[in-house]
Motif scaffolding. Structure first.
Motif, mmCIF file in Angstrom:
data_model
loop_
_atom_site.group_PDB
_atom_site.id
_atom_site.type_symbol
_atom_site.label_atom_id
_atom_site.label_comp_id
_atom_site.label_asym_id
_atom_site.label_seq_id
_atom_site.Cartn_x
_atom_site.Cartn_y
_atom_site.Cartn_z
ATOM 1 N N TRP A 136 -4.602 2.283 -9.150
ATOM 2 C CA TRP A 136 -3.274 1.851 -9.607
ATOM 3 C C TRP A 136 -2.729 2.981 -10.453
ATOM 4 O O TRP A 136 -3.371 3.393 -11.436
ATOM 5 N N ARG A 176 0.831 -1.213 0.000
ATOM 6 C CA ARG A 176 0.000 0.000 0.000
ATOM 7 C C ARG A 176 0.866 1.264 0.000
ATOM 8 O O ARG A 176 1.757 1.409 0.840
ATOM 9 N N CYS A 216 -3.710 3.826 -1.767
ATOM 10 C CA CYS A 216 -4.718 3.229 -0.884
ATOM 11 C C CYS A 216 -5.162 4.215 0.192
ATOM 12 O O CYS A 216 -4.411 5.109 0.597
ATOM 13 N N LEU A 254 0.267 1.414 -5.656
ATOM 14 C CA LEU A 254 -1.120 1.136 -5.304
ATOM 15 C C LEU A 254 -1.544 2.209 -4.304
ATOM 16 O O LEU A 254 -1.182 2.151 -3.132
ATOM 17 N N LEU A 287 -8.270 0.098 -1.937
ATOM 18 C CA LEU A 287 -7.518 0.538 -3.101
ATOM 19 C C LEU A 287 -8.239 1.698 -3.774
ATOM 20 O O LEU A 287 -9.376 1.565 -4.226
#
Length: 372
Positions: A178, A102, A170, A168, A175
């Motif tokens: 991307w 993350r 977060c 990623l 999430l």
């Protein structure tokens, strides 16, 4: 990591300004992907999100730069991959990314064929497994999974020979998206540092973008129209989550919460519905949502209508007008059914509102459905 030089600091400042200072409501991600691709000296830039459902995943948003295809083609291609994968794919779990991944920069090359696996282990930049604490036997399993799940997709979009540099982004375990870039050669320490420094701004902005996409769908659904439908109605995501409900809908949901997701599943399978009807809602950049309307409860509705009519002291004609109002009919339609002038219906509606002590048709409809 070596500190960024003054030129790179200026580039980083420009990227942060693009993310942080653009007026809320303006989608900055397309411009950011273009700028990020330039700053990282990459051939491709990409940002996408995944909407997590109980049975499948789907693409919630997608922005591309440098790809030899249109956004629509890219969306269809990625959706084809995401939509067929219920289990985690790639090197992360979109439903709940591993804590070690993350908001962390990762550089790697996807081993599309068996011949890629061995050379990767010789390049520390392209072997993130040590950073993530992944055991040797787990590496082999992940490589096999990626080749099986993503090999055809990566070849189709021209990424099978490229190195990835991605984050990623977060919010806790969720999430947000991307974000990354791709090129033929490994990224250097400079690009990794730039990406790392950008993460806090990306996280703040993508939280805002997530809320804005929800707000945009609610606007597209036209809240006022929901209230005027005359039946309990909801905007439902493709995962079965109720994003918005009118007054009558909220009252109905109190006793029927579990029925919405099940009814949506039947609708998506092409099976006829008994209680709810669904109409697809489409908005660019937002995954499919549906307008769900309760088909009515004839006996209950009839009893309720006469109960509230008696309670409010409505005349027989006003009761008849009320019955058509709660079914969502316009004044013009009611006039045609009753064989009178539209102006006469307007007078009846005004009197009904006064007797019910409400100021709008939507409030009147909600009060009817909330009445015991």
């Amino acid at each position: 990591m070596e500190p960024l030089n003054s030129q790179d600091q200026r580039l980083l400042g420009d990227l942060r300004a693009l993310i942080d200072t653009v007026e809320p409501g303006v989608d900055v991600l397309p411009a950011l992907v273009d700028s990020l691709r330039d700053v990282l000296r990459a051939e491709r830039g990409l940002a996408y999100g995944v909407d997590i459902g109980p049975e499948r995943y789907q693409v919630s948003f997608l922005h591309m730069s440098g790809f030899p295809m249109t956004l629509e083609e890219g969306h269809a291609c990625l959706e084809g991959l995401v939509g067929t994968r219920r289990d985690p794919w790639g090197y992360f779990n979109p439903a709940c990314p591993q804590p070690s991944q993350r908001n962390r920069v990762l550089q790697f090359q996807v081993p599309v064929t068996e011949t890629h696996v061995e050379p990767l282990s010789q390049d520390e930049r392209l072997a993130p497994w040590k950073k993530l604490g992944i055991a040797t036997e787990e590496q082999a399993r992940m490589h096999t999974q990626v080749r099986t799940a993503m090999g055809d997709f990566l070849r189709a979009v021209g990424l099978d020979q490229m190195v990835f540099l991605r984050v990623l982004v977060c919010d806790g375990p969720a999430l947000l998206g991307w974000v990354g870039a791709m090129r033929s050669e490994p990224f250097e320490a400079r690009e990794v540092s730039l990406m790392r420094e950008l993460i806090p701004s990306l996280q703040r902005r993508m939280k805002v973008e997530s809320r804005l996409r929800e707000a945009g769908m609610l606007s597209a659904a036209l809240e006022g129209a929901l209230e005027a439908i005359g039946q309990p109605a909801f905007v439902v995501s493709s995962t079965g989550r109720v994003a918005h409900a009118n007054h009558a809908g909220r009252a109905w949901l109190g006793q029927n919460t579990e029925l919405v997701a099940e009814a949506l599943k039947r609708y998506l399978r092409g099976e006829p519905g008994e209680q709810l009807s669904f109409t697809p809602l489409r908005l660019a950049g937002v995954p499919p949502h549906y307008l769900a309307v309760v088909q009515g409860e004839p006996a209950n509705s009839f009893a309720r209508m006469h109960s509230v009519s008696a309670h409010w002291g409505l005349t027989a004609r006003e009761t008849e007008v009320l019955g058509r109002l709660v079914r969502g009919e316009s004044n013009k339609a009611i006039a045609l059914h009753l064989g009178c002038a539209e102006r006469t219906v307007e007078v009846h509606v005004t009197r009904i509102l006064a007797k019910a002590q409400v100021e709008s048709r939507s409030a009147l409809i909600a009060r009817c459905f909330l009445a015991s």
